[in-house]
Design an enzyme around this catalytic site. Structure first.
Site, PDB file in Angstrom:
ATOM      1  N   ASP A  31      42.854  90.949  86.168  1.00 55.23           N
ATOM      2  CA  ASP A  31      43.117  90.812  84.731  1.00 55.23           C
ATOM      3  C   ASP A  31      42.551  89.474  84.258  1.00 55.23           C
ATOM      4  OD1 ASP A  31      45.379  92.225  82.636  1.00 55.23           O
ATOM      5  OD2 ASP A  31      44.633  90.221  82.154  1.00 55.23           O
ATOM      6  N   ILE A  32      41.889  89.487  83.114  1.00 57.00           N
ATOM      7  CA  ILE A  32      41.225  88.282  82.599  1.00 57.00           C
ATOM      8  C   ILE A  32      42.238  87.235  82.120  1.00 57.00           C
ATOM      9  CG2 ILE A  32      40.973  88.919  80.153  1.00 57.00           C
ATOM     10  CD1 ILE A  32      37.992  88.065  80.434  1.00 57.00           C
ATOM     11  N   ASN A  86      51.416 100.451  79.961  1.00 54.42           N
ATOM     12  CA  ASN A  86      51.790 100.486  78.556  1.00 54.42           C
ATOM     13  C   ASN A  86      51.112 101.686  77.899  1.00 54.42           C
ATOM     14  OD1 ASN A  86      53.285  98.059  78.729  1.00 54.42           O
ATOM     15  ND2 ASN A  86      51.396  96.867  78.587  1.00 54.42           N
ATOM     16  N   GLY A  92      52.926  97.833  73.797  1.00 48.90           N
ATOM     17  CA  GLY A  92      52.138  96.679  74.219  1.00 48.90           C
ATOM     18  C   GLY A  92      50.732  97.015  74.657  1.00 48.90           C
ATOM     19  N   GLN A  93      50.323  98.271  74.498  1.00 48.27           N
ATOM     20  CA  GLN A  93      48.961  98.629  74.910  1.00 48.27           C
ATOM     21  C   GLN A  93      47.944  98.064  73.921  1.00 48.27           C
ATOM     22  OE1 GLN A  93      48.185 102.868  75.334  1.00 48.27           O
ATOM     23  NE2 GLN A  93      46.317 102.504  76.518  1.00 48.27           N
ATOM     24  N   HIS A  99      45.498 102.072  82.177  1.00 49.55           N
ATOM     25  CA  HIS A  99      45.421 101.059  83.233  1.00 49.55           C
ATOM     26  C   HIS A  99      46.810 100.758  83.761  1.00 49.55           C
ATOM     27  CE1 HIS A  99      45.545  99.128  79.278  1.00 49.55           C
ATOM     28  NE2 HIS A  99      46.261  98.167  79.832  1.00 49.55           N
ATOM     29  N   LEU A 100      46.852 100.638  85.070  1.00 48.59           N
ATOM     30  CA  LEU A 100      48.075 100.221  85.752  1.00 48.59           C
ATOM     31  C   LEU A 100      47.987  98.719  85.991  1.00 48.59           C
ATOM     32  CD1 LEU A 100      50.677 101.039  87.418  1.00 48.59           C
ATOM     33  CD2 LEU A 100      49.167 101.057  89.414  1.00 48.59           C
ATOM     34  N   HIS A 101      48.957  97.979  85.448  1.00 49.99           N
ATOM     35  CA  HIS A 101      49.065  96.549  85.767  1.00 49.99           C
ATOM     36  C   HIS A 101      49.794  96.408  87.104  1.00 49.99           C
ATOM     37  CE1 HIS A 101      48.331  94.836  81.613  1.00 49.99           C
ATOM     38  NE2 HIS A 101      48.721  96.037  81.266  1.00 49.99           N
TER      39      HIS A 101
HETATM   40  P1  AMP Z   1      47.534  96.273  77.792  1.00 48.90           P
HETATM   41  O1  AMP Z   1      48.112  95.254  76.853  1.00 48.90           O
HETATM   42  O2  AMP Z   1      48.548  96.988  78.653  1.00 48.90           O
HETATM   43  O3  AMP Z   1      46.619  97.249  77.057  1.00 48.90           O
HETATM   44  O4  AMP Z   1      46.665  95.469  78.824  1.00 48.90           O
HETATM   45  C1  AMP Z   1      45.320  95.144  78.620  1.00 48.90           C
HETATM   46  C2  AMP Z   1      45.000  94.113  79.643  1.00 48.90           C
HETATM   47  O5  AMP Z   1      43.595  93.998  79.755  1.00 48.90           O
HETATM   48  C3  AMP Z   1      45.531  92.718  79.310  1.00 48.90           C
HETATM   49  O6  AMP Z   1      46.384  92.265  80.345  1.00 48.90           O
HETATM   50  C4  AMP Z   1      44.265  91.880  79.182  1.00 48.90           C
HETATM   51  O7  AMP Z   1      44.422  90.562  79.663  1.00 48.90           O
HETATM   52  C5  AMP Z   1      43.281  92.677  80.025  1.00 48.90           C
HETATM   53  N1  AMP Z   1      41.879  92.482  79.684  1.00 48.90           N
HETATM   54  C6  AMP Z   1      41.327  92.470  78.441  1.00 48.90           C
HETATM   55  N2  AMP Z   1      39.995  92.286  78.517  1.00 48.90           N
HETATM   56  C7  AMP Z   1      39.698  92.180  79.846  1.00 48.90           C
HETATM   57  C8  AMP Z   1      38.486  91.966  80.575  1.00 48.90           C
HETATM   58  N3  AMP Z   1      37.295  91.834  79.953  1.00 48.90           N
HETATM   59  N4  AMP Z   1      38.561  91.894  81.912  1.00 48.90           N
HETATM   60  C9  AMP Z   1      39.755  92.013  82.548  1.00 48.90           C
HETATM   61  N5  AMP Z   1      40.913  92.223  81.919  1.00 48.90           N
HETATM   62  C10 AMP Z   1      40.900  92.301  80.583  1.00 48.90           C
END
Ligand code: AMP
Ligand code: ZN
Length: 113
Positions: A31-32, A86, A92-93, A99-101
């Site tokens: 995750d970035i 999410n 919170g999406q 995507h699975l965190h």
């Molecule tokens: P969500 O809020 O569940 O949709 O999570 C989206 C996730 O994607 C967040 O934790 C962001 O930090 C992550 N994210 C957004 N852009 C990138 C990227 N370019 N590379 C890796 N993770 C990212």
């Protein structure tokens, strides 16, 4: 492939990511904006906006995402972790590609915010 989707672009290699695992079906990458010492995402390569968009035919794929996420955490020495998906903006999406965190490496609180 959804042309407007950030994670589809990562899958296509159009946007860089720190890849942790990849096969024909799924991709895992850091995750970035990590919210814990370990924080990575596991995604299907086929664009699905979220769990609500999944069908019965996706059950094996969803299970694989969870199993591989746990395996990557274990390989990193992280035995205790939280899995989060999410679904929808209110939940919170922010990226509408399922995507699975996988979060670990620190104590977690409950309930989530
Ligand atoms: P969500 O809020 O569940 O949709 O999570 C989206 C996730 O994607 C967040 O934790 C962001 O930090 C992550 N994210 C957004 N852009 C990138 C990227 N370019 N590379 C890796 N993770 C990212
Ligand atoms: Zn996508």
């Amino acid at each position: 492939m959804n042309d407007n989707c950030l994670f589809c672009k990562i899958i296509q290699g159009q946007i860089p990511a720190t890849k942790l695992y990849e096969d024909a079906d799924i991709l895992a990458f850091a995750d970035i904006s990590p919210q814990a010492p370990t924080h990575f995402l596991v995604i299907p390569k086929r664009h699905l906006s979220g769990p609500s968009a999944a069908s019965e035919a996706d059950e094996a794929l969803l299970g694989k995402i969870m199993r591989v996420g746990a395996e990557i955490a274990k390989n990193q020495g992280v035995e205790q972790f939280r899995l989060v998906i999410n679904n929808g903006a209110e939940a919170g999406q922010t990226v509408f590609h399922l995507h699975l965190h996988v979060l670990g490496g620190r104590p977690m609180t409950w309930p989530p915010g």
